[in-house]
Design a protein around this motif. Sequence first.
Motif, short mmCIF file in Angstrom:
data_model
loop_
_atom_site.label_atom_id
_atom_site.label_comp_id
_atom_site.label_asym_id
_atom_site.label_seq_id
_atom_site.Cartn_x
_atom_site.Cartn_y
_atom_site.Cartn_z
N SER A 161 0.85 -1.19 0.00
CA SER A 161 0.00 0.00 0.00
C SER A 161 0.89 1.24 0.00
CB SER A 161 -0.89 0.01 1.24
OG SER A 161 -0.10 0.28 2.41
N GLU A 162 0.29 2.40 -0.15
CA GLU A 162 1.08 3.62 -0.18
C GLU A 162 1.76 3.90 1.16
OE1 GLU A 162 -1.12 7.50 -0.22
OE2 GLU A 162 -2.83 6.19 -0.62
N LYS A 163 1.31 3.25 2.21
CA LYS A 163 1.92 3.41 3.52
C LYS A 163 2.89 2.28 3.88
CE LYS A 163 -1.60 6.32 5.61
NZ LYS A 163 -0.66 7.44 5.81
N GLY A 164 3.13 1.38 2.91
CA GLY A 164 4.14 0.36 3.12
C GLY A 164 3.67 -0.95 3.71
N GLU A 165 2.36 -1.24 3.63
CA GLU A 165 1.85 -2.53 4.11
C GLU A 165 1.75 -3.49 2.93
OE1 GLU A 165 -1.34 -0.23 4.83
OE2 GLU A 165 -1.14 -0.01 6.99
N VAL A 166 2.18 -4.74 3.12
CA VAL A 166 2.10 -5.73 2.05
C VAL A 166 0.64 -6.06 1.77
CG1 VAL A 166 2.70 -8.07 1.32
CG2 VAL A 166 4.35 -6.73 2.61
N VAL A 167 0.23 -5.95 0.49
CA VAL A 167 -1.16 -6.22 0.12
C VAL A 167 -1.28 -7.35 -0.89
CG1 VAL A 167 -1.94 -3.87 0.61
CG2 VAL A 167 -1.08 -4.41 -1.68
N PHE A 168 -0.16 -7.79 -1.49
CA PHE A 168 -0.24 -8.84 -2.50
C PHE A 168 1.13 -9.43 -2.74
CE2 PHE A 168 -0.07 -9.82 -7.20
CZ PHE A 168 -0.83 -10.98 -7.14
N ARG A 169 1.15 -10.76 -2.87
CA ARG A 169 2.36 -11.48 -3.28
C ARG A 169 1.97 -12.49 -4.35
NH1 ARG A 169 6.72 -11.10 0.09
NH2 ARG A 169 6.39 -10.34 2.21
N PRO A 170 2.40 -12.33 -5.58
CA PRO A 170 2.08 -13.33 -6.59
C PRO A 170 2.87 -14.62 -6.35
CG PRO A 170 3.59 -11.71 -7.49
CD PRO A 170 3.21 -11.23 -6.12
N GLU A 171 2.29 -15.72 -6.73
CA GLU A 171 2.98 -17.01 -6.67
C GLU A 171 3.45 -17.36 -8.08
OE1 GLU A 171 0.53 -19.92 -4.82
OE2 GLU A 171 0.29 -18.77 -2.96
N LEU A 172 4.71 -17.07 -8.34
CA LEU A 172 5.26 -17.22 -9.69
C LEU A 172 6.20 -18.42 -9.74
CD1 LEU A 172 6.03 -13.46 -10.36
CD2 LEU A 172 4.12 -14.79 -11.27
N PRO A 173 6.02 -19.30 -10.72
CA PRO A 173 6.89 -20.47 -10.82
C PRO A 173 8.30 -20.08 -11.26
CG PRO A 173 5.44 -20.34 -12.73
CD PRO A 173 5.00 -19.26 -11.77
N MET A 174 9.31 -20.79 -10.73
CA MET A 174 10.69 -20.61 -11.16
C MET A 174 11.18 -19.17 -10.95
SD MET A 174 11.52 -23.66 -12.08
CE MET A 174 13.01 -23.54 -13.08
N MET A 175 10.76 -18.55 -9.85
CA MET A 175 11.20 -17.17 -9.57
C MET A 175 12.60 -17.19 -8.95
SD MET A 175 11.26 -13.89 -9.16
CE MET A 175 9.65 -13.18 -9.57
N PHE A 176 13.54 -16.52 -9.60
CA PHE A 176 14.89 -16.36 -9.07
C PHE A 176 15.14 -14.89 -8.73
CE2 PHE A 176 19.49 -15.58 -9.95
CZ PHE A 176 20.00 -16.29 -8.86
N GLU A 177 14.84 -14.00 -9.67
CA GLU A 177 14.94 -12.56 -9.41
C GLU A 177 14.17 -11.79 -10.47
OE1 GLU A 177 19.04 -11.47 -9.40
OE2 GLU A 177 19.35 -11.92 -11.52
#
Length: 303
Positions: A161-177
């Motif tokens: 969010s604009e105040k720095g709270e985590v609102v979403f994390r995608p689950e992506l396959p083969m994520m390295f960077e």
Amino acid sequence: MKTIVLSKWSDVVVPAEKVYNTTLTRDQKIIIVDEDFTPFVNLDERTFSQDFTVRIIDRNAVSTFAVKDLPFIPNKIDTYTDGTILLASCRCRRTEDWIQQNARRYTMDGECLDEFVLGDGISDLAIDDENTIWVGYFDEGVYGNLGWEEPIGYSGIAVFSEKGEVVFRPELPMMFELQGFNVQSADQVFAHYTLMSSFVYFDHFEEVQHDEIEEKISFSQFILIDADTMLVYCSQRLNFLILKRSNGEFRLENTVMLKDEHGKELEHKNASIRMRGNHLFLMNSKGIYHAEVSLDSVIEVEE
């Protein structure tokens, strides 16, 4: 070969030592920080405090504001919709009794409105038109370093969010960077990531397109021209490419030359390239050039 014609957007010349650390905002402004970061790299994060000057280029108009006593190196920058500016550091240390606050929101008068933690190992950062902060992480931010056994960036992309709270994390396959974002609006968020080279398109946290990219092509700056066509800049090879999607994979179709409105090839080997939305900017020793990229603007070169 294809050609894209860029027009002279500004006569302002970004100094060579700063040209690689520039930000392109949603409303097509260029932001740079005047100071050289090199002397600050190995200083103690707990006691670090430095004044910085932020410069905003809007064609030939240049405005500046001072940030006093900033407790980190501001190598990631973007703007909120109200004109306030988010400054962040790509590194963030954690100890048993302390977590470095590596993001601050400032007014154009240099007043700090908020501070929070975005985590270590930030490779890219962008704010969409709903003030959501999209943060991507390189490998140390994904797997942990600088005291982070459970890093904030473990998913490769975290959305705040604009105040720095985590609102979403995608689950992506083969994520390295994360290699790079192109974020123009909340319904058009594009990301390129590895281990396997992948492209993903989000609309308000919903994944609407996910494709592979020919592995030998590495890039961080890109524009999705349409669902099947992508312009990319390969900074290692210093060239521009058109990729076409076929059977779920973007593959090399053509190379691209950049020219000015007089038909002269634009020198880009010592330039900074920035892409956001469908806007392409090139900053070199002669000034700043711009093109709005579409299928119609990518011209076939006559042999």
